[in-house]
Design an enzyme around this catalytic site. Structure first.
Site, PDB file in Angstrom:
ATOM      1  N   HIS A 168     -16.589  46.076   9.796  1.00 54.34           N
ATOM      2  CA  HIS A 168     -15.280  45.469   9.097  1.00 54.34           C
ATOM      3  C   HIS A 168     -14.332  45.574   9.753  1.00 54.34           C
ATOM      4  CE1 HIS A 168     -18.371  45.327   5.790  1.00 54.34           C
ATOM      5  NE2 HIS A 168     -17.894  43.909   5.568  1.00 54.34           N
ATOM      6  N   ASP A 202     -22.957  37.608  10.760  1.00 56.43           N
ATOM      7  CA  ASP A 202     -22.231  38.392   9.625  1.00 56.43           C
ATOM      8  C   ASP A 202     -20.883  37.533   9.846  1.00 56.43           C
ATOM      9  OD1 ASP A 202     -21.546  39.774   7.788  1.00 56.43           O
ATOM     10  OD2 ASP A 202     -22.058  41.671   8.644  1.00 56.43           O
TER      11      ASP A 202
END
Length: 483
Positions: A192, A262
């Protein structure tokens, strides 16, 4: 399909807040595959709980927009609903413990039931795809991202439990997504934020991280998510989600379904490939569905530009769009359409099963395996927001008073061991390795039914049958009470 329709068919965007109509118009104009629903998109009632009817209406509107161009297959309405910390939809839907519970409980049948029950509550709300389960194999405390989202540190267990959960989801009519190929549980950076590097060799990956994905392929599961992880043994410096050798490795396992990236707005990608570049690079590399580009209009335009320039082969876009459309056609034939009245299960209907999972998972690392662990009263410390209140309510239901007696120390994600007579890990069990408490328990959840399972063990009304799904300091995997 026109090039514009094909470019839209491979994009699954997000939107901000309650801007449903604007997002529906964008889906229709760009022929997008559908949408993902994030936490800020979930309508709430005055008490802050999910407004189930309003959520269904939002998803119905977005699904209408996805099929407004006349395509005969349904649009994709996806959500991240793993259970535990990753759950966009809370009460009144069933709150589930963290997925590591399934590895601790060790029952594929129970795991399949749980996958079905979780998914069955999504169907009436209009969802048809869930970005779950996480089949990553965790390496333990050095894994900062996956942790208790992993079902086990044992590749064979993670594989079997992941397939069981996925089959349960399919039983309920929801498409599962196994993630994050080539394995996020064995890297030490959070994608992230930045790009993790996986130093393992291909042979090492095959016997550890890839085992759950190989099992998913053998089971015929429809969707695999690629992670933003650089694997020098495949292509140095490039996230697997954007790397042709990584997609080739996935296909070489025999996978013929939809490969989804993702989220493309994550730090590991966005910092290196801004302004639509990530979408084009991922698609050219072998992705079929591009999740959450930072700017979906930019991504759509960039795909069309690359197509016109010849840097994106037309055959690659055709292949990706065909895979997505084929999956949704298959899904429409094999499951009740999302949002069908009477299909699925009502919100909260999985509560008893959630309780059963937690009761089967709770694990004793040290301390007695039988009889009450505390006298009739305890004190409580630690935990995060709401943890103590939930524990106190569960203690009362189990006949335990709170205010005097031994100290129960609740340790959440990233929490410190602290003092106490009884240490309880609420998420991943790693903090217990540094605890000096004579009694150590792993709970793998902080929902009401998990605390009920804990209180029952403390009061001696239940035993703790779970086994550690990963080593915790001196306690090897498999530690736990024998029946």
């Amino acid at each position: 399909m026109t090039p514009e329709e094909k470019a839209g068919q491979v994009l699954l965007p997000f939107f901000k807040g309650n801007q449903v109509e604007a997002h529906a118009a964008l889906i229709q104009r760009l022929h997008l595959a559908g949408s993902i629903i994030m936490g800020d998109n979930v309508p709430r009632d005055p008490r802050g709980k999910v407004d189930v009817a309003a959520m269904g209406a939002v998803n119905q509107r977005l699904r209408q927009a996805a099929t407004a161009d006349g395509r005969p297959w349904p649009g994709i309405i996806g959500v991240d609903q793993e259970g535990g910390a990753v759950a966009r939809l809370g009460a009144p839907l069933t709150e589930w413990p963290v997925p590591m519970s399934y590895g601790a409980a060790g029952s594929e049948d129970l795991t399949r039931q749980a996958g079905k029950a979780l998914a069955a509550e999504l169907l009436p709300l209009g969802f048809d795809l869930d970005f779950a389960p996480d089949t990553d194999v965790t390496i333990g405390p050095k894994d900062p991202t996956i942790g208790a989202r992993s079902m086990s540190a044992d590749p064979a267990v993670a594989a079997a439990q992941g397939v069981a959960f996925s089959r349960g989801m399919l039983d309920a009519g929801i498409l599962p997504t196994v993630k994050h190929f080539p394995g996020h549980g064995s890297v030490t950076t959070d994608s992230h934020l930045n790009l993790p590097v996986q130093p393992a060799s291909i042979d090492e990956l095959r016997v550890r991280d890839w085992k759950p994905f190989q099992a998913a392929v053998a089971a015929g599961l429809p969707v695999v998510m690629t992670g933003h992880i650089a694997v020098p043994a495949l292509e140095p410096g490039v996230p697997a989600s954007l790397s042709a050798p990584s997609y080739a490795a996935l296909r070489n396992l025999g996978f013929q379904g939809v490969a989804v990236t993702d989220a493309l707005n994550m730090g590991a990608v966005e910092k290196q490939y801004p302004a639509g570049a990530a979408a084009v690079k991922a698609l050219a590399a072998g992705a079929d569905l591009l999740l959450m580009p930072e700017d979906v209009e930019q991504a759509h335009a960039a795909i069309l530009q690359a197509l016109a320039a010849g840097s994106l082969p037309a055959a690659r876009l055709d292949d990706a769009a065909r895979r997505v459309a084929t999956m949704m056609m298959w899904h429409a034939r094999t499951a009740a359409p999302a949002g069908t009245p009477g299909a699925g299960a009502p919100a909260g209907s999985g509560a008893a099963l959630s309780a059963k999972v937690s009761a089967a998972a709770v694990t004793v690392l040290s301390g007695p395996c039988h009889g009450p662990l505390v006298p009739g009263s305890v004190r409580v410390q630690g935990g995060g927001p709401g943890d103590r209140e939930r524990f106190e309510a569960a203690a009362a239901r189990a006949g335990l008073a709170v205010g005097s007696g031994p100290v129960v120390n609740l340790i959440g994600f990233g929490g410190t061991p602290g003092a106490g007579d009884i240490a309880v890990a609420l998420d991943a069990p790693w903090p217990l390795q540094d605890s000096n408490a004579p009694i150590k328990l792993a709970l793998y959840g902080r929902n009401d039914t998990a605390f009920d399972a804990l209180a029952a063990v403390l009061a001696g009304k239940a035993t703790a049958p779970g086994k550690l799904p990963a080593a915790v300091g001196p306690y090897p995997a498999g530690t736990g009470c024998t029946p």
